[in-house]
Design a protein around this motif. Sequence first.
Motif, PDB file in Angstrom:
ATOM      1  N   LEU A 109     -10.702  -4.460   2.929  1.00 33.45           N
ATOM      2  CA  LEU A 109     -10.863  -3.876   1.401  1.00 33.45           C
ATOM      3  C   LEU A 109     -12.250  -3.316   1.451  1.00 33.45           C
ATOM      4  O   LEU A 109     -12.528  -2.148   0.947  1.00 33.45           O
ATOM      5  CB  LEU A 109     -10.959  -4.885   0.282  1.00 33.45           C
ATOM      6  CG  LEU A 109     -11.528  -4.553  -0.962  1.00 33.45           C
ATOM      7  CD1 LEU A 109     -10.640  -3.544  -1.642  1.00 33.45           C
ATOM      8  CD2 LEU A 109     -11.506  -5.672  -2.056  1.00 33.45           C
ATOM      9  N   ILE A 110     -13.384  -3.939   2.279  1.00 34.87           N
ATOM     10  CA  ILE A 110     -14.552  -3.341   2.550  1.00 34.87           C
ATOM     11  C   ILE A 110     -14.572  -1.643   2.931  1.00 34.87           C
ATOM     12  O   ILE A 110     -15.451  -1.005   2.280  1.00 34.87           O
ATOM     13  CB  ILE A 110     -15.445  -4.267   3.434  1.00 34.87           C
ATOM     14  CG1 ILE A 110     -15.519  -5.720   2.483  1.00 34.87           C
ATOM     15  CG2 ILE A 110     -16.882  -3.599   3.613  1.00 34.87           C
ATOM     16  CD1 ILE A 110     -16.117  -6.670   3.567  1.00 34.87           C
ATOM     17  N   VAL A 111     -13.666  -1.621   3.698  1.00 34.51           N
ATOM     18  CA  VAL A 111     -13.550  -0.224   4.088  1.00 34.51           C
ATOM     19  C   VAL A 111     -12.409   0.753   3.915  1.00 34.51           C
ATOM     20  O   VAL A 111     -12.041   1.791   4.385  1.00 34.51           O
ATOM     21  CB  VAL A 111     -13.528  -0.318   5.963  1.00 34.51           C
ATOM     22  CG1 VAL A 111     -14.869  -0.805   6.390  1.00 34.51           C
ATOM     23  CG2 VAL A 111     -12.216  -1.022   6.308  1.00 34.51           C
ATOM     24  N   PHE A 112     -11.840   0.004   2.726  1.00 36.95           N
ATOM     25  CA  PHE A 112     -10.527   0.921   2.250  1.00 36.95           C
ATOM     26  C   PHE A 112     -10.842   2.266   1.989  1.00 36.95           C
ATOM     27  O   PHE A 112     -10.020   3.018   2.021  1.00 36.95           O
ATOM     28  CB  PHE A 112      -9.934   0.026   0.861  1.00 36.95           C
ATOM     29  CG  PHE A 112      -8.663   0.597   0.749  1.00 36.95           C
ATOM     30  CD1 PHE A 112      -7.630   0.219   1.596  1.00 36.95           C
ATOM     31  CD2 PHE A 112      -8.488   1.232  -0.355  1.00 36.95           C
ATOM     32  CE1 PHE A 112      -6.295   0.404   1.080  1.00 36.95           C
ATOM     33  CE2 PHE A 112      -6.825   1.592  -0.575  1.00 36.95           C
ATOM     34  CZ  PHE A 112      -5.965   1.085   0.036  1.00 36.95           C
ATOM     35  N   ASP A 113     -12.110   2.585   1.317  1.00 35.90           N
ATOM     36  CA  ASP A 113     -12.398   3.898   1.009  1.00 35.90           C
ATOM     37  C   ASP A 113     -12.299   4.797   2.296  1.00 35.90           C
ATOM     38  O   ASP A 113     -12.205   5.985   1.936  1.00 35.90           O
ATOM     39  CB  ASP A 113     -13.645   3.897   0.352  1.00 35.90           C
ATOM     40  CG  ASP A 113     -14.741   3.211   1.123  1.00 35.90           C
ATOM     41  OD1 ASP A 113     -14.662   2.361   2.118  1.00 35.90           O
ATOM     42  OD2 ASP A 113     -15.969   3.934   1.107  1.00 35.90           O
ATOM     43  N   LYS A 114     -12.414   4.224   3.422  1.00 39.09           N
ATOM     44  CA  LYS A 114     -12.409   4.934   4.601  1.00 39.09           C
ATOM     45  C   LYS A 114     -10.843   5.273   5.082  1.00 39.09           C
ATOM     46  O   LYS A 114     -10.830   5.815   6.250  1.00 39.09           O
ATOM     47  CB  LYS A 114     -13.225   4.407   5.651  1.00 39.09           C
ATOM     48  CG  LYS A 114     -14.664   4.801   5.208  1.00 39.09           C
ATOM     49  CD  LYS A 114     -15.633   4.119   6.271  1.00 39.09           C
ATOM     50  CE  LYS A 114     -16.983   4.061   5.853  1.00 39.09           C
ATOM     51  NZ  LYS A 114     -17.489   3.481   4.482  1.00 39.09           N
ATOM     52  N   VAL A 138     -19.756  -8.216  -1.127  1.00 41.65           N
ATOM     53  CA  VAL A 138     -20.416  -7.108  -0.782  1.00 41.65           C
ATOM     54  C   VAL A 138     -21.322  -6.564  -1.985  1.00 41.65           C
ATOM     55  O   VAL A 138     -20.874  -6.634  -3.073  1.00 41.65           O
ATOM     56  CB  VAL A 138     -19.169  -6.071  -0.275  1.00 41.65           C
ATOM     57  CG1 VAL A 138     -20.004  -4.742   0.077  1.00 41.65           C
ATOM     58  CG2 VAL A 138     -18.355  -6.752   0.539  1.00 41.65           C
ATOM     59  N   GLU A 139     -22.503  -6.120  -1.466  1.00 43.49           N
ATOM     60  CA  GLU A 139     -23.466  -5.416  -2.508  1.00 43.49           C
ATOM     61  C   GLU A 139     -22.878  -4.033  -2.957  1.00 43.49           C
ATOM     62  O   GLU A 139     -22.750  -3.874  -3.932  1.00 43.49           O
ATOM     63  CB  GLU A 139     -24.744  -5.201  -1.702  1.00 43.49           C
ATOM     64  CG  GLU A 139     -25.220  -6.629  -1.196  1.00 43.49           C
ATOM     65  CD  GLU A 139     -26.713  -6.906  -1.691  1.00 43.49           C
ATOM     66  OE1 GLU A 139     -27.555  -6.131  -2.220  1.00 43.49           O
ATOM     67  OE2 GLU A 139     -26.820  -8.250  -1.649  1.00 43.49           O
ATOM     68  N   GLN A 140     -22.633  -3.279  -2.178  1.00 37.28           N
ATOM     69  CA  GLN A 140     -22.159  -1.946  -2.314  1.00 37.28           C
ATOM     70  C   GLN A 140     -20.461  -1.977  -2.428  1.00 37.28           C
ATOM     71  O   GLN A 140     -20.095  -1.791  -1.415  1.00 37.28           O
ATOM     72  CB  GLN A 140     -22.739  -0.904  -1.188  1.00 37.28           C
ATOM     73  CG  GLN A 140     -24.163  -0.702  -1.391  1.00 37.28           C
ATOM     74  CD  GLN A 140     -24.594   0.209  -2.351  1.00 37.28           C
ATOM     75  OE1 GLN A 140     -23.819   0.625  -3.250  1.00 37.28           O
ATOM     76  NE2 GLN A 140     -25.996   0.229  -2.419  1.00 37.28           N
ATOM     77  N   LYS A 141     -19.898  -2.182  -3.900  1.00 37.72           N
ATOM     78  CA  LYS A 141     -18.587  -1.970  -3.843  1.00 37.72           C
ATOM     79  C   LYS A 141     -18.281  -0.520  -4.280  1.00 37.72           C
ATOM     80  O   LYS A 141     -18.963   0.060  -5.050  1.00 37.72           O
ATOM     81  CB  LYS A 141     -18.189  -3.054  -4.930  1.00 37.72           C
ATOM     82  CG  LYS A 141     -18.553  -4.263  -4.557  1.00 37.72           C
ATOM     83  CD  LYS A 141     -18.078  -5.282  -5.551  1.00 37.72           C
ATOM     84  CE  LYS A 141     -18.165  -6.592  -4.809  1.00 37.72           C
ATOM     85  NZ  LYS A 141     -17.781  -7.830  -6.206  1.00 37.72           N
ATOM     86  N   HIS A 142     -17.085   0.018  -3.671  1.00 36.41           N
ATOM     87  CA  HIS A 142     -16.522   1.243  -3.963  1.00 36.41           C
ATOM     88  C   HIS A 142     -15.521   0.980  -4.897  1.00 36.41           C
ATOM     89  O   HIS A 142     -15.118  -0.077  -5.445  1.00 36.41           O
ATOM     90  CB  HIS A 142     -15.906   2.039  -2.683  1.00 36.41           C
ATOM     91  CG  HIS A 142     -14.934   0.964  -1.774  1.00 36.41           C
ATOM     92  ND1 HIS A 142     -13.957   0.449  -2.448  1.00 36.41           N
ATOM     93  CD2 HIS A 142     -15.216   0.376  -0.650  1.00 36.41           C
ATOM     94  CE1 HIS A 142     -13.430  -0.182  -1.292  1.00 36.41           C
ATOM     95  NE2 HIS A 142     -14.015  -0.160  -0.460  1.00 36.41           N
TER      96      HIS A 142
END
Length: 193
Positions: A109-114, A138-142
């Motif tokens: 999920l953390i890298v799902f935007d990629k 995670v601090e920075q959530k997309h």
Amino acid sequence: MDKRIGIFGGTFDPVHVGHLITTQYVFEQRKLDKIIFIPCFISPHKTNQNSSNPVHRLNMLRLAIENIPYFEINDYEIRKGTISYTYDTIVELKKSYNYIELIIGYDNLIVFDKWHKPDEILDLAKLVVMKRSIDKEVEQKHKYFEKAIILNTPTIEISSTDIRERVKNNLSIDFLVPPKVKEYIMKNKLYCD
């Protein structure tokens, strides 16, 4: 078909009891009709890693789930024989199923935007995320964090990497993989070199 299916992809090199315990949990929590395991040919996130022959990974998966009626395997990505994109697989499965939940780990999920075509994936499937108590917030959530259904799943500290290392170092893998998977690994001398 109006079945509620979950799909769970991975390298499964080898499949281990952690995979089975957590997907069993998702199956129950999400009230699915079945979960389809989809071994990838080459993961887009692991293109630099040599995986075992896909036939071995598929065979081990078959042995691991053979007596579980609500688990099945789809070898679409292996038959395709190229880098495996989840979007393409879901498009293919949509021909047979209306309702699909894509099951991923919190690390994904953390890298799902990629990922390849994340918005299009979410047009076709619900995103279900397995989050363990040890997964750091995670601090920075997309934007996909808001769209995900996050399930707290059991923390099972087993990794395929660790299992491969144990085999290489002649250590026991009892209780880490189903017995038939262990037999298969030994018989085919996987992970020895």
